[in-house]
Design an enzyme around this catalytic site. Structure first.
Site, PDB file in Angstrom:
ATOM      1  N   VAL A   9       0.867  -1.176   0.000  1.00 22.34           N
ATOM      2  CA  VAL A   9       0.000   0.000   0.000  1.00 22.34           C
ATOM      3  C   VAL A   9       0.902   1.224   0.000  1.00 22.34           C
ATOM      4  CG1 VAL A   9      -2.021  -1.046   1.070  1.00 22.34           C
ATOM      5  CG2 VAL A   9      -0.193  -0.143   2.517  1.00 22.34           C
ATOM      6  N   SER A  10       0.441   2.297  -0.633  1.00 27.09           N
ATOM      7  CA  SER A  10       1.287   3.465  -0.859  1.00 27.09           C
ATOM      8  C   SER A  10       1.512   4.317   0.381  1.00 27.09           C
ATOM      9  CB  SER A  10       0.688   4.338  -1.969  1.00 27.09           C
ATOM     10  OG  SER A  10       0.558   3.601  -3.166  1.00 27.09           O
ATOM     11  N   THR A  11       0.552   4.320   1.308  1.00 32.31           N
ATOM     12  CA  THR A  11       0.687   5.132   2.517  1.00 32.31           C
ATOM     13  C   THR A  11       0.461   4.264   3.744  1.00 32.31           C
ATOM     14  OG1 THR A  11      -1.656   5.757   2.683  1.00 32.31           O
ATOM     15  CG2 THR A  11      -0.262   7.088   1.237  1.00 32.31           C
ATOM     16  N   GLN A  14      -3.219   3.449   4.769  1.00 29.07           N
ATOM     17  CA  GLN A  14      -3.995   2.419   4.087  1.00 29.07           C
ATOM     18  C   GLN A  14      -3.830   1.071   4.775  1.00 29.07           C
ATOM     19  OE1 GLN A  14      -2.111   3.390   0.185  1.00 29.07           O
ATOM     20  NE2 GLN A  14      -4.212   3.401  -0.604  1.00 29.07           N
TER      21      GLN A  14
END
Length: 204
Positions: A9-11, A14
């Site tokens: 997940v990018s952040t 999330q």
């Protein structure tokens, strides 16, 4: 043969639980998860651990190819690298990736993907060049201002010379790794050009 899953997940806000559940439902006995990491950065901690864990005959399962590769070129390199190691790549949302790259047909498919990826990159580069040339002819300077200021570039060079990775430099400076890589490349090319010019003047 083991089925190994990888999720990203990018952040950090999330939740990767949904990805993990899908991978385990697909048979993954071990799932590696990176949080807050970009797919354009290759030295993600859990991704490195995943690659180290994989053995010939294993299958790597991801929800989608963009979980592991942030560009077509990265994807092609990854598929070929896994194939050389005897590891199969499977995407839950992209069935065309589930091919045996050790066969002539599988290698042909990867080759076609590589050609299309290179064509797309070349087209984007050519369109960008044409756009910048047109902007200059109209008296405008094209492109967005770089987030890498002179101060950030100086700090990035010092950190790089100390052995820090591009990803770590980006996190420290609060910018993307790709911006750091471009700034470093530009800096080192300018330094090389200056050195070459001085050597040329000395030998005259």
């Amino acid at each position: 043969m083991n089925i190994v899953g990888y999720a990203r997940v990018s952040t950090r806000d999330q939740n990767p639980a949904a990805q993990e559940a899908e991978l385990r439902a697909a048979g993954a006995g071990r799932v590696f998860i990176d949080q807050g990491e970009s797919s354009r950065v290759s030295d993600r901690p859990q991704w490195i651990a995943c690659l180290d864990y994989l053995r010939p005959g294993d299958t790597l399962v991801v929800r989608a190819l963009d979980r592991v590769a942030g560009s077509e070129v990265m994807a092609i390199e990854l598929i070929r690298d896994l194939a050389r190691r005897g590891i199969r790549l499977r995407s839950l949302t992209e069935p065309f990736l589930d091919v045996d790259t050790s066969t002539p047909m599988g290698e042909a498919i990867v080759g076609i993907m590589a050609v299309l990826a290179q064509l797309r990159v070349s087209t984007i580069r050519d369109n960008t060049r044409r756009g910048l040339e047109h902007a200059r002819s109209q008296g405008r300077v094209g492109g967005r201002p770089s987030v890498m200021t002179d101060e950030r570039t100086t700090a990035a060079v010092q950190m790089r010379d100390n052995g820090d990775s591009v990803a770590k430099i980006g996190r420290t400076l609060g910018v993307g790794a790709s911006s750091v890589a471009r700034a470093l490349d530009r800096y080192y090319r300018e330094q090389l050009q200056q050195t070459t010019t001085k050597e040329s003047e000395t030998t005259r």
